[in-house]
Design a protein around this motif. Sequence first.
Motif, PDB file in Angstrom:
ATOM      1  N   ASP A 216       0.832  -1.205   0.000  1.00 23.33           N
ATOM      2  CA  ASP A 216       0.000   0.000   0.000  1.00 23.33           C
ATOM      3  C   ASP A 216       0.868   1.258   0.000  1.00 23.33           C
ATOM      4  OD1 ASP A 216      -2.315  -1.482   0.043  1.00 23.33           O
ATOM      5  OD2 ASP A 216      -2.678  -1.252   2.194  1.00 23.33           O
ATOM      6  N   ALA A 247      -4.545   4.867   1.956  1.00 30.19           N
ATOM      7  CA  ALA A 247      -4.502   3.645   1.160  1.00 30.19           C
ATOM      8  C   ALA A 247      -5.697   3.573   0.215  1.00 30.19           C
ATOM      9  CB  ALA A 247      -4.474   2.424   2.069  1.00 30.19           C
ATOM     10  N   THR A 251      -5.854   3.653  -4.115  1.00 25.97           N
ATOM     11  CA  THR A 251      -6.605   2.725  -4.970  1.00 25.97           C
ATOM     12  C   THR A 251      -7.556   3.480  -5.880  1.00 25.97           C
ATOM     13  OG1 THR A 251      -6.451   0.998  -3.290  1.00 25.97           O
ATOM     14  CG2 THR A 251      -8.157   0.749  -4.972  1.00 25.97           C
TER      15      THR A 251
END
Length: 341
Positions: A216, A247, A251
């Motif tokens: 991450d 994190a 994404t």
Amino acid sequence: MSEQNIIQAQSIADVLAAIPALLGYAPADSAVLLCLRGARTGLTVRIDLADVTPEVAEQIVGHATRDRATGAVLVAYTEDEGQAREVVRTFTEALHGQAIDVREAQQVTATDYRDLLTPGVPVRPVSDLQSTAVAAAYVVAGRAIMGDLAATLPQPAPQAAQDTARRAAAAHAAEHADEPARFALATWRLANAGLVAGPTIYGHLAQMLTRKATRDAFLVCLTTDEGSTLPEKVIVGLPDEETATAARNATLALTDVAHARRPGEDGQTAIDVLAQVIAHNPNSADAWAFWALLTWWQGNLAGAREGFERALALDALQGLARVMYAAVQSGYAPGWIQRQD
């Protein structure tokens, strides 16, 4: 799926010449769907002919709809004309169901290509494709075309180098059992800057990648501005809101249209580093999964799919690969591609 709008195609020969360069390899036994947004190209998806079913076609066309496609080009790479026509029929039904027009449908064999929509059009030799302006432009741009998909994947390093990397990974795991994040960000940054390399470094990185918080943090490095302190916070792995948000935002920078971030040169550099990690540690499911994620972010659907398959073959429970594989299978595009007009 591939990089968009690099060359302006003026004819079907231009389109056929561009597809191998866009994919990075010459497709075989494949169906390719190239979406069009007016006069511009959009999502490009390659699928094995054996996997073409009405259900799969509808899934892929669903992504074409979200990509705002108004038209499509279909290409079947096969020696069997009957198979080519069946593939075109399957995709045409799905496309027409979403009011997407099929502008071109072609069969490409080892020696020629033919129009599957318009009767009477002469069959042309594939050698003609090499003389198009598009083909010439890709040569000038230095775009390499591999003979097949496998050639585009990370290749194993010599066995002696692999042995060194394996010993380094085991030593790192033993020495840093209590502090698994120690040196991880520094090693990652130095490797991406080209300041450190070699089997020992790639063994260390393979071991570091076994930890989700480290993966991450590496992703946060690629999706935040230079100088951000978020990677240092994420790699610690504290269960607090700031860490979770950082994190999650990393994404979203890959997957979400509203938050999409287009990969820069550092994205390709990271892919190259991970390819070396895999070359020296070919059984690292975590390295394969992270490589596949970044490859997908670049727009290389076929390579990403293969990478996730390799990861799952090594570890059926690898979380990132399990989450992403189905999406890649159905032709889901990274957010920056979906966002393009």
